[in-house]
Design a protein around this motif. Sequence first.
Motif, short mmCIF file in Angstrom:
data_model
loop_
_atom_site.label_atom_id
_atom_site.label_comp_id
_atom_site.label_asym_id
_atom_site.label_seq_id
_atom_site.Cartn_x
_atom_site.Cartn_y
_atom_site.Cartn_z
N VAL A 1 0.81 -1.22 0.00
CA VAL A 1 0.00 0.00 0.00
C VAL A 1 0.85 1.26 0.00
N TRP A 2 2.08 1.19 0.47
CA TRP A 2 2.93 2.38 0.51
C TRP A 2 3.65 2.64 -0.81
N ASN A 3 3.48 1.75 -1.80
CA ASN A 3 4.12 1.97 -3.10
C ASN A 3 3.28 2.87 -4.00
N ASP A 4 3.95 3.61 -4.86
CA ASP A 4 3.31 4.40 -5.91
C ASP A 4 3.37 3.57 -7.18
N ALA A 5 2.20 3.15 -7.67
CA ALA A 5 2.16 2.27 -8.85
C ALA A 5 2.80 2.93 -10.06
N SER A 6 2.67 4.24 -10.18
CA SER A 6 3.25 4.92 -11.35
C SER A 6 4.77 4.84 -11.34
N VAL A 7 5.36 4.80 -10.14
CA VAL A 7 6.82 4.62 -10.04
C VAL A 7 7.21 3.22 -10.52
N SER A 8 6.45 2.22 -10.09
CA SER A 8 6.73 0.84 -10.52
C SER A 8 6.63 0.72 -12.04
#
Length: 283
Positions: free
Chosen positions: A235-242
């Motif tokens: 939940v703490w990840n930014d999907a756009s970064v991935s």
Amino acid sequence: MKLTIVGCSGSFPGPASPASCYLVTANDGVRDWRILLDLGNGSLGALQRYMDLRDIDAVLLTHLHPDHCMDLCGLHVAVHWDPSGWNRDRIKVWGPAATADRMATAYGLELDPGMHEDFEFSNWTAGSAVQIGPFTVTPYPVRHPAEEAYALRVEARTVDADGEPVLRTLAYSGDTDSCPGLEDAARDTDVFLCEAAFHEGRDDAIEGVHLTGRRAGEAATAAQARRLLLTHLPVWNDASVSVSEARGTYSGDLAVAVAGVSYDVGSPFTAPLAVQGGAREAG
């Protein structure tokens, strides 16, 4: 072959998704067959939106961390204590050698009979395929801090829209860092469902646990996978970064898994970027 994202939240359930669980469906010309890749915590409830639990043909566990297996305890209750009777065969469960004992211990059962009355447990042997209806599933050892951890290659012989026979292929990473087994599992697949729990820069000091988007893209490129579907984002990840990280190392069809979305394994991804619960995710 259809892939439905039951749960894709990394490491623990999030507000928009349970932990890891993927429903894969294919027809053998007689009926639909349904297998589950992992059954992580929170996923059993969501699964019932898509199917009757009695129609589970097999549960395939990549490893024994709770976010990939713990709702097998809930499924045990659904089978064992159904007041109308289960009236089906035992559900087939493939997993690491410790699966049956681990699940019994988690639920506070004696190891004998444990959950053997409800589940037919079988252990993975690395590189040895198992047959489940139209599915051929092959486990590949991967790099993760668990006693046994596998990526799974799923192949299904089915028919296309014109009634012609076709082979569809799906690889699922489970949890892993970069390793040869991951690339072997994903070789020439239609869809590579691959975890990307870490971010470049933030998690560089942690070895042998998870992939970043960049490393997932590298594995997909090396394996010549036709489509890359990133999953297991905490939940703490930014999907756009991935997505940005993966796009730097992979030029094929790319998306991020979204709970509740189904994908035709033989078709291109259609929604390049969706907004889910305030977080931007490709789906």
